[in-house]
Design a protein around this motif. Sequence first.
Motif, PDB file in Angstrom:
ATOM      1  N   SER A  45     -19.454 -25.191  87.828  1.00 39.77           N
ATOM      2  CA  SER A  45     -19.267 -25.990  89.048  1.00 39.77           C
ATOM      3  C   SER A  45     -17.808 -26.358  89.256  1.00 39.77           C
ATOM      4  CB  SER A  45     -20.122 -27.252  88.993  1.00 39.77           C
ATOM      5  OG  SER A  45     -21.485 -26.930  89.035  1.00 39.77           O
ATOM      6  N   VAL A  46     -17.097 -26.686  88.170  1.00 39.79           N
ATOM      7  CA  VAL A  46     -15.666 -26.990  88.273  1.00 39.79           C
ATOM      8  C   VAL A  46     -14.912 -25.765  88.765  1.00 39.79           C
ATOM      9  CG1 VAL A  46     -13.575 -27.504  86.925  1.00 39.79           C
ATOM     10  CG2 VAL A  46     -15.638 -28.860  86.568  1.00 39.79           C
ATOM     11  N   GLU A  47     -15.217 -24.605  88.192  1.00 44.17           N
ATOM     12  CA  GLU A  47     -14.547 -23.365  88.610  1.00 44.17           C
ATOM     13  C   GLU A  47     -14.868 -23.032  90.065  1.00 44.17           C
ATOM     14  OE1 GLU A  47     -15.966 -20.617  85.683  1.00 44.17           O
ATOM     15  OE2 GLU A  47     -14.647 -21.406  84.114  1.00 44.17           O
ATOM     16  N   GLU A  48     -16.114 -23.232  90.468  1.00 42.38           N
ATOM     17  CA  GLU A  48     -16.515 -22.958  91.847  1.00 42.38           C
ATOM     18  C   GLU A  48     -15.823 -23.916  92.811  1.00 42.38           C
ATOM     19  OE1 GLU A  48     -18.796 -23.909  95.410  1.00 42.38           O
ATOM     20  OE2 GLU A  48     -18.952 -25.127  93.613  1.00 42.38           O
ATOM     21  N   ALA A  49     -15.742 -25.195  92.430  1.00 39.63           N
ATOM     22  CA  ALA A  49     -15.086 -26.183  93.288  1.00 39.63           C
ATOM     23  C   ALA A  49     -13.603 -25.861  93.445  1.00 39.63           C
ATOM     24  CB  ALA A  49     -15.263 -27.591  92.714  1.00 39.63           C
ATOM     25  N   ALA A 148     -12.429 -30.324 100.136  1.00 39.73           N
ATOM     26  CA  ALA A 148     -12.569 -29.507  98.930  1.00 39.73           C
ATOM     27  C   ALA A 148     -11.990 -30.229  97.715  1.00 39.73           C
ATOM     28  CB  ALA A 148     -11.886 -28.153  99.127  1.00 39.73           C
ATOM     29  N   ARG A 149     -10.887 -30.940  97.908  1.00 36.34           N
ATOM     30  CA  ARG A 149     -10.298 -31.720  96.801  1.00 36.34           C
ATOM     31  C   ARG A 149     -11.240 -32.824  96.359  1.00 36.34           C
ATOM     32  NH1 ARG A 149      -4.334 -32.317  99.508  1.00 36.34           N
ATOM     33  NH2 ARG A 149      -3.543 -30.299  98.859  1.00 36.34           N
ATOM     34  N   LYS A 150     -11.858 -33.478  97.327  1.00 33.01           N
ATOM     35  CA  LYS A 150     -12.798 -34.559  97.017  1.00 33.01           C
ATOM     36  C   LYS A 150     -13.982 -34.012  96.213  1.00 33.01           C
ATOM     37  CE  LYS A 150     -15.494 -38.114  99.371  1.00 33.01           C
ATOM     38  NZ  LYS A 150     -15.883 -38.661 100.658  1.00 33.01           N
ATOM     39  N   TYR A 151     -14.521 -32.885  96.645  1.00 30.80           N
ATOM     40  CA  TYR A 151     -15.629 -32.253  95.929  1.00 30.80           C
ATOM     41  C   TYR A 151     -15.194 -31.835  94.522  1.00 30.80           C
ATOM     42  CZ  TYR A 151     -19.152 -28.750  94.721  1.00 30.80           C
ATOM     43  OH  TYR A 151     -20.113 -28.023  94.070  1.00 30.80           O
ATOM     44  N   TYR A 152     -14.017 -31.221  94.424  1.00 33.29           N
ATOM     45  CA  TYR A 152     -13.488 -30.794  93.123  1.00 33.29           C
ATOM     46  C   TYR A 152     -13.355 -31.992  92.179  1.00 33.29           C
ATOM     47  CZ  TYR A 152     -10.030 -29.351  89.648  1.00 33.29           C
ATOM     48  OH  TYR A 152      -9.361 -29.128  88.475  1.00 33.29           O
ATOM     49  N   ASN A 153     -12.756 -33.074  92.657  1.00 31.83           N
ATOM     50  CA  ASN A 153     -12.575 -34.253  91.811  1.00 31.83           C
ATOM     51  C   ASN A 153     -13.909 -34.859  91.377  1.00 31.83           C
ATOM     52  OD1 ASN A 153      -9.795 -34.145  91.666  1.00 31.83           O
ATOM     53  ND2 ASN A 153      -9.462 -35.587  93.326  1.00 31.83           N
ATOM     54  N   GLY A 154     -14.929 -34.798  92.241  1.00 29.26           N
ATOM     55  CA  GLY A 154     -16.255 -35.300  91.865  1.00 29.26           C
ATOM     56  C   GLY A 154     -16.870 -34.487  90.740  1.00 29.26           C
ATOM     57  N   ILE A 155     -16.741 -33.175  90.830  1.00 31.05           N
ATOM     58  CA  ILE A 155     -17.278 -32.306  89.784  1.00 31.05           C
ATOM     59  C   ILE A 155     -16.494 -32.486  88.481  1.00 31.05           C
ATOM     60  CG2 ILE A 155     -17.584 -29.882  89.102  1.00 31.05           C
ATOM     61  CD1 ILE A 155     -19.626 -30.800  91.135  1.00 31.05           C
ATOM     62  N   VAL A 156     -15.175 -32.616  88.587  1.00 34.20           N
ATOM     63  CA  VAL A 156     -14.346 -32.834  87.397  1.00 34.20           C
ATOM     64  C   VAL A 156     -14.720 -34.162  86.723  1.00 34.20           C
ATOM     65  CG1 VAL A 156     -11.979 -33.340  86.635  1.00 34.20           C
ATOM     66  CG2 VAL A 156     -12.424 -31.357  88.069  1.00 34.20           C
ATOM     67  N   LYS A 157     -14.989 -35.180  87.529  1.00 31.70           N
ATOM     68  CA  LYS A 157     -15.399 -36.478  86.968  1.00 31.70           C
ATOM     69  C   LYS A 157     -16.696 -36.334  86.173  1.00 31.70           C
ATOM     70  CE  LYS A 157     -16.937 -41.071  88.147  1.00 31.70           C
ATOM     71  NZ  LYS A 157     -17.524 -41.911  89.170  1.00 31.70           N
ATOM     72  N   ALA A 158     -17.673 -35.636  86.739  1.00 35.89           N
ATOM     73  CA  ALA A 158     -18.946 -35.440  86.033  1.00 35.89           C
ATOM     74  C   ALA A 158     -18.733 -34.665  84.733  1.00 35.89           C
ATOM     75  CB  ALA A 158     -19.936 -34.709  86.941  1.00 35.89           C
ATOM     76  N   PHE A 159     -17.914 -33.621  84.793  1.00 40.26           N
ATOM     77  CA  PHE A 159     -17.637 -32.809  83.609  1.00 40.26           C
ATOM     78  C   PHE A 159     -16.936 -33.641  82.529  1.00 40.26           C
ATOM     79  CE2 PHE A 159     -14.842 -30.134  81.071  1.00 40.26           C
ATOM     80  CZ  PHE A 159     -15.685 -29.124  80.658  1.00 40.26           C
TER      81      PHE A 159
END
Length: 198
Positions: A45-49, A148-159
């Motif tokens: 998900s991080v890579e996809e984001a 896209a940055r917001k989505y990326y940061n959300g996935i990074v936070k979960a990871f």
Amino acid sequence: MNLLAALGTGAIVGIVVAVVLVLLLIILVAWYISTHNKFVSLRSSVEEAFSTMDVYLKKRYDLIPNLVETVKGYAKHESDVLRGVTEARANAQAANTTAEKLQANAQLTQALRSFNMVMERYPELKANQNFMSLQNDLRGLEGEIANARKYYNGIVKAFNTKRETIPSSIVAKMMKLEKQPYFEVEDAVERQNVKVSF
């Protein structure tokens, strides 16, 4: 004769202990597999984001040369700003790692802000249809990049949260997972409150 009586108390205790140990081992293996698979999913998900954000950044890179060429004719003496945007774009394209790409794109965003301030000085440029179309495309892309940055940061936070919490941190260490970088605002001026006056 009863089988339990024939085995004796010690044998029964041994069987119960063995069954409990086997059950604990099965539970532990199931937990490890589940946690491992969750990390694989989060990493994907991080890579996809990041890839999604990278697509929008690529569109912005492709748009910038057209915008710069349009402005060149109007702002010949603003070559430093135009050169800065071109260099920032080249640096962003040359970045390899995620951290380098995030840093280079932050610099490109700052260069584009300077570029926009220069464009404000030329009213005849703002009346140019080609320029207006490119400017609107850039505005739309900036909105998409922000999402896209917001989505990326959300996935990074979960990871990163899963990676650092116990007991999943044990699996993360076994998988040698590294903390993923957030896309952050680099410029301190951008963090300040905006003064609005009419």
